[in-house]
Design an enzyme around this catalytic site. Structure first.
Site, PDB file in Angstrom:
ATOM      1  N   LYS A  88       0.832  -1.323  -0.037  1.00 18.97           N
ATOM      2  CA  LYS A  88      -0.215  -0.019  -0.122  1.00 18.97           C
ATOM      3  C   LYS A  88       0.743   1.246  -0.020  1.00 18.97           C
ATOM      4  O   LYS A  88       0.246   2.249   0.407  1.00 18.97           O
ATOM      5  CB  LYS A  88      -0.865  -0.255   1.064  1.00 18.97           C
ATOM      6  CG  LYS A  88      -1.947  -1.165   1.512  1.00 18.97           C
ATOM      7  CD  LYS A  88      -2.158  -1.856   0.255  1.00 18.97           C
ATOM      8  CE  LYS A  88      -3.477  -0.943  -0.776  1.00 18.97           C
ATOM      9  NZ  LYS A  88      -3.763  -1.563  -1.906  1.00 18.97           N
ATOM     10  N   GLY A  90       1.974   2.561  -3.115  1.00 15.94           N
ATOM     11  CA  GLY A  90       2.385   3.063  -4.248  1.00 15.94           C
ATOM     12  C   GLY A  90       2.906   1.917  -5.323  1.00 15.94           C
ATOM     13  O   GLY A  90       3.367   2.467  -6.478  1.00 15.94           O
ATOM     14  N   THR A  91       2.841   0.910  -5.087  1.00 17.39           N
ATOM     15  CA  THR A  91       3.483  -0.156  -5.956  1.00 17.39           C
ATOM     16  C   THR A  91       2.649  -0.051  -7.428  1.00 17.39           C
ATOM     17  O   THR A  91       3.461  -0.109  -8.436  1.00 17.39           O
ATOM     18  CB  THR A  91       3.213  -1.547  -5.244  1.00 17.39           C
ATOM     19  OG1 THR A  91       3.124  -1.569  -3.955  1.00 17.39           O
ATOM     20  CG2 THR A  91       3.957  -2.572  -6.165  1.00 17.39           C
ATOM     21  N   HIS A 154       7.048  -7.621  -2.432  1.00 17.70           N
ATOM     22  CA  HIS A 154       7.067  -6.821  -1.194  1.00 17.70           C
ATOM     23  C   HIS A 154       8.158  -7.439   0.027  1.00 17.70           C
ATOM     24  O   HIS A 154       8.091  -7.281   1.054  1.00 17.70           O
ATOM     25  CB  HIS A 154       5.518  -7.240  -0.462  1.00 17.70           C
ATOM     26  CG  HIS A 154       4.775  -6.475  -1.433  1.00 17.70           C
ATOM     27  ND1 HIS A 154       4.643  -4.989  -1.417  1.00 17.70           N
ATOM     28  CD2 HIS A 154       3.447  -6.815  -1.725  1.00 17.70           C
ATOM     29  CE1 HIS A 154       3.468  -4.777  -2.157  1.00 17.70           C
ATOM     30  NE2 HIS A 154       2.832  -5.779  -2.356  1.00 17.70           N
ATOM     31  N   ARG A 177       6.162   5.163   1.519  1.00 14.89           N
ATOM     32  CA  ARG A 177       5.326   6.017   1.882  1.00 14.89           C
ATOM     33  C   ARG A 177       5.303   6.621   3.198  1.00 14.89           C
ATOM     34  O   ARG A 177       5.629   5.603   4.211  1.00 14.89           O
ATOM     35  CB  ARG A 177       4.075   5.585   1.353  1.00 14.89           C
ATOM     36  CG  ARG A 177       2.784   6.433   1.497  1.00 14.89           C
ATOM     37  CD  ARG A 177       1.682   5.586   1.014  1.00 14.89           C
ATOM     38  NE  ARG A 177       0.549   6.641   0.692  1.00 14.89           N
ATOM     39  CZ  ARG A 177      -0.772   6.505   0.300  1.00 14.89           C
ATOM     40  NH1 ARG A 177      -1.025   4.985   0.271  1.00 14.89           N
ATOM     41  NH2 ARG A 177      -1.486   7.143  -0.085  1.00 14.89           N
ATOM     42  N   SER A 185      -4.272   3.194   4.189  1.00 13.66           N
ATOM     43  CA  SER A 185      -4.613   2.520   3.020  1.00 13.66           C
ATOM     44  C   SER A 185      -4.785   1.052   3.091  1.00 13.66           C
ATOM     45  O   SER A 185      -5.396   0.477   2.606  1.00 13.66           O
ATOM     46  CB  SER A 185      -3.381   2.857   1.819  1.00 13.66           C
ATOM     47  OG  SER A 185      -3.663   2.282   0.658  1.00 13.66           O
ATOM     48  N   TYR A 239       6.469   7.991  -2.282  1.00 16.66           N
ATOM     49  CA  TYR A 239       5.236   8.407  -2.960  1.00 16.66           C
ATOM     50  C   TYR A 239       4.941   9.787  -3.069  1.00 16.66           C
ATOM     51  O   TYR A 239       4.645  10.451  -4.005  1.00 16.66           O
ATOM     52  CB  TYR A 239       4.310   7.495  -2.051  1.00 16.66           C
ATOM     53  CG  TYR A 239       2.685   7.774  -2.510  1.00 16.66           C
ATOM     54  CD1 TYR A 239       2.196   6.759  -3.631  1.00 16.66           C
ATOM     55  CD2 TYR A 239       2.096   8.757  -1.988  1.00 16.66           C
ATOM     56  CE1 TYR A 239       0.912   6.905  -3.783  1.00 16.66           C
ATOM     57  CE2 TYR A 239       0.879   8.802  -2.509  1.00 16.66           C
ATOM     58  CZ  TYR A 239       0.227   8.068  -3.271  1.00 16.66           C
ATOM     59  OH  TYR A 239      -1.250   8.090  -3.888  1.00 16.66           O
ATOM     60  N   ARG A 306      -7.938   4.026  -4.567  1.00 19.39           N
ATOM     61  CA  ARG A 306      -8.741   4.500  -3.918  1.00 19.39           C
ATOM     62  C   ARG A 306      -8.877   6.044  -3.742  1.00 19.39           C
ATOM     63  O   ARG A 306      -9.634   6.567  -4.236  1.00 19.39           O
ATOM     64  CB  ARG A 306      -8.382   4.041  -2.388  1.00 19.39           C
ATOM     65  CG  ARG A 306      -9.339   4.197  -1.367  1.00 19.39           C
ATOM     66  CD  ARG A 306      -8.820   3.802   0.049  1.00 19.39           C
ATOM     67  NE  ARG A 306      -7.763   4.671   0.757  1.00 19.39           N
ATOM     68  CZ  ARG A 306      -7.956   5.691   1.376  1.00 19.39           C
ATOM     69  NH1 ARG A 306      -9.013   6.114   1.493  1.00 19.39           N
ATOM     70  NH2 ARG A 306      -6.865   6.151   1.978  1.00 19.39           N
ATOM     71  N   GLY A 308      -5.664   8.302  -3.491  1.00 21.14           N
ATOM     72  CA  GLY A 308      -4.144   8.710  -4.372  1.00 21.14           C
ATOM     73  C   GLY A 308      -3.606   9.860  -3.800  1.00 21.14           C
ATOM     74  O   GLY A 308      -3.360  10.625  -4.851  1.00 21.14           O
TER      75      GLY A 308
HETATM   76  P1  A3P Z   1      -4.725   5.128  -0.923  1.00 21.17           P
HETATM   77  O1  A3P Z   1      -5.421   4.004  -0.444  1.00 21.17           O
HETATM   78  O2  A3P Z   1      -4.053   6.195  -0.047  1.00 21.17           O
HETATM   79  O3  A3P Z   1      -5.602   6.067  -1.911  1.00 21.17           O
HETATM   80  P2  A3P Z   1      -0.315  -0.193  -3.603  1.00 21.17           P
HETATM   81  O4  A3P Z   1      -0.198  -0.028  -5.195  1.00 21.17           O
HETATM   82  O5  A3P Z   1       1.166  -0.404  -3.118  1.00 21.17           O
HETATM   83  O6  A3P Z   1      -1.412  -1.178  -3.316  1.00 21.17           O
HETATM   84  O7  A3P Z   1      -0.933   1.005  -2.855  1.00 21.17           O
HETATM   85  C1  A3P Z   1      -2.011   1.700  -2.891  1.00 21.17           C
HETATM   86  C2  A3P Z   1      -2.140   3.099  -2.933  1.00 21.17           C
HETATM   87  O8  A3P Z   1      -1.712   3.772  -3.971  1.00 21.17           O
HETATM   88  C3  A3P Z   1      -3.558   3.587  -2.780  1.00 21.17           C
HETATM   89  O9  A3P Z   1      -3.372   4.739  -1.803  1.00 21.17           O
HETATM   90  C4  A3P Z   1      -3.818   4.157  -3.981  1.00 21.17           C
HETATM   91  O10 A3P Z   1      -5.139   4.686  -4.252  1.00 21.17           O
HETATM   92  C5  A3P Z   1      -2.633   4.571  -4.535  1.00 21.17           C
HETATM   93  N1  A3P Z   1      -2.495   4.654  -5.940  1.00 21.17           N
HETATM   94  C6  A3P Z   1      -2.702   3.690  -6.901  1.00 21.17           C
HETATM   95  N2  A3P Z   1      -2.456   4.347  -8.130  1.00 21.17           N
HETATM   96  C7  A3P Z   1      -1.765   5.477  -7.982  1.00 21.17           C
HETATM   97  C8  A3P Z   1      -1.595   6.550  -9.049  1.00 21.17           C
HETATM   98  N3  A3P Z   1      -1.644   6.187 -10.213  1.00 21.17           N
HETATM   99  N4  A3P Z   1      -1.164   7.678  -8.405  1.00 21.17           N
HETATM  100  C9  A3P Z   1      -1.306   7.841  -7.176  1.00 21.17           C
HETATM  101  N5  A3P Z   1      -1.538   6.983  -6.106  1.00 21.17           N
HETATM  102  C10 A3P Z   1      -1.953   5.754  -6.645  1.00 21.17           C
END
Ligand code: A3P
Length: 341
Positions: A88, A90-91, A154, A177, A185, A239, A306, A308
């Site tokens: 969670k 920004g992967t 991870h 992050r 998240s 992030y 979600r 972002g």
């Molecule tokens: P939030 O839940 O705070 O919105 P991961 O990809 O590691 O599972 O992390 C998910 C988080 O990255 C979520 O954060 C998601 O909304 C955010 N995210 C996914 N795609 C994104 C993008 N293109 N730009 C910015 N944030 C993004």
């Protein structure tokens, strides 16, 4: 370091175009019904479905893959790029950015046929732990991908196999992050499969070091220290920094993987095109990334998009909780030069 033969097509190409459906999390088996010897033998936290493995918390479903990777199922190849992250952080975004950057020769980022317009970023770049849960299928599928290959993990730096962590031919791009936003998240994500999951539980556990990718301070420190020791093989991204300057970080990424943007690409605005293609708004708005997007058995593609933004923690944590986690992080990171203040 052993190097396998590469097919002639130039990578990266979308994983699912070559190998079929992406490997993903499956519904966890009943906690009293372990069917995997390597996972069953390890102590773990039943409620969070984690296993304590070599000093790190690993989702139970990932343990077989981690064990297989560490036992040598992964055959490295010159040019491999591994995207590493805690959960969670920004992967999904990093997968999109790295794929669009490295594949820009074959797929112009402003082109109508770009794979990221029809595929979720997780379809383009596989998680190694999922892929190697079936080690022979994992080896076969990784072997079928043209170089340079892109993959994600991870795993903590401390438990990476030497074929990744001590291999000058393999680069690692790490994203982390602010842990407060990571936990928020994670909670939202976790509630999809455990609707009664309380944020206070996620928070308390994490302060004790128990969380997905936990202890979180060890996860970030491992890659932070590796990036200091070997900046040419480990790139450490945050992030929040990418949010502030996505195109600038595309350039960093391109330089790091040995594919700097040419003057012609700069003049054509390629970095900005990649940043736009991979932006939260652009990706979330695509049909493939809506709630209906198939994703995995547990999580539809929409689950990865979600809010972002940075700072959502303030909507979920009391000032006291925020101070406590900040203090834990500060203590654990003291002297490292890294901070999340
Ligand atoms: P939030 O839940 O705070 O919105 P991961 O990809 O590691 O599972 O992390 C998910 C988080 O990255 C979520 O954060 C998601 O909304 C955010 N995210 C996914 N795609 C994104 C993008 N293109 N730009 C910015 N944030 C993004």
């Amino acid at each position: 370091m052993a190097t396998a033969n590469a097919p002639s097509v130039v990578g990266p190409v979308p994983f699912t175009d070559v190998c079929g459906a992406r490997p993903g999390p499956v519904p966890p088996p009943n906690d009293h019904d372990d069917d995997d010897a390597s996972a069953a033998a390890l102590p773990g936290d039943a409620r969070l479905r984690l296993r304590w493995y070599q000093g790190t918390w690993v989702p139970r479903v990932c343990v077989p893959g981690v064990v297989a990777i560490r036992q040598g199922s992964f055959a490295p190849r010159r040019g491999d790029v591994v995207l590493a992250s805690p959960h969670k952080c920004g992967t999904t975004w990093l997968k999109a950015l790295a794929f669009a950057t490295m594949a820009r020769g074959a797929y112009p980022p402003a082109g109508a046929g770009h794979p990221l317009l029809r595929l979720n970023p997780h379809d383009c770049v596989p998680f190694m732990e999922m892929l190697f849960a079936d080690s022979s299928a994992g080896s076969r599928k990784m072997g079928a991908l043209p170089s340079p290959r892109l993959m994600a993990t991870h795993m903590h730096h401390a438990i990476l196999p030497a074929s990744i962590s001590n291999n000058p031919d393999c680069k690692i791009v790490y994203i982390c992050r602010n842990p407060k936003d990571m936990l928020v998240s994670l909670w939202h994500f976790g509630r999809r499969v455990q609707p009664d999951l309380a944020f206070s539980d996620v928070f308390e556990h994490a302060c004790e070091g128990v969380s997905f990718s936990g202890p979180i301070w060890d996860h970030v420190l491992g890659y932070w220290n590796a990036s200091k020791e070997s900046p040419e093989t480990v790139l450490f991204l945050r992030y929040e920094e990418i949010l502030l300057d996505p195109a600038g970080n595309v350039r960093r990424l391109a330089r790091f993987v040995g594919q700097p943007l040419s003057p012609a690409e700069e003049a054509a605005g390629v970095a900005e095109d990649i940043a736009r293609l991979c932006s939260f708004e652009a990706l979330r708005g695509l049909e493939v990334n809506t709630a209906a997007g198939s994703g995995s058995l547990l999580f539809p593609n929409g689950a990865y998009f979600r809010r972002g933004q940075a700072g959502d923690w303030a909507n979920h944590m009391t000032p006291e909780m925020a101070r406590r986690l900040d203090a834990v992080m500060e203590e654990k990171l003291r002297g490292s030069g890294l901070s999340f203040a």
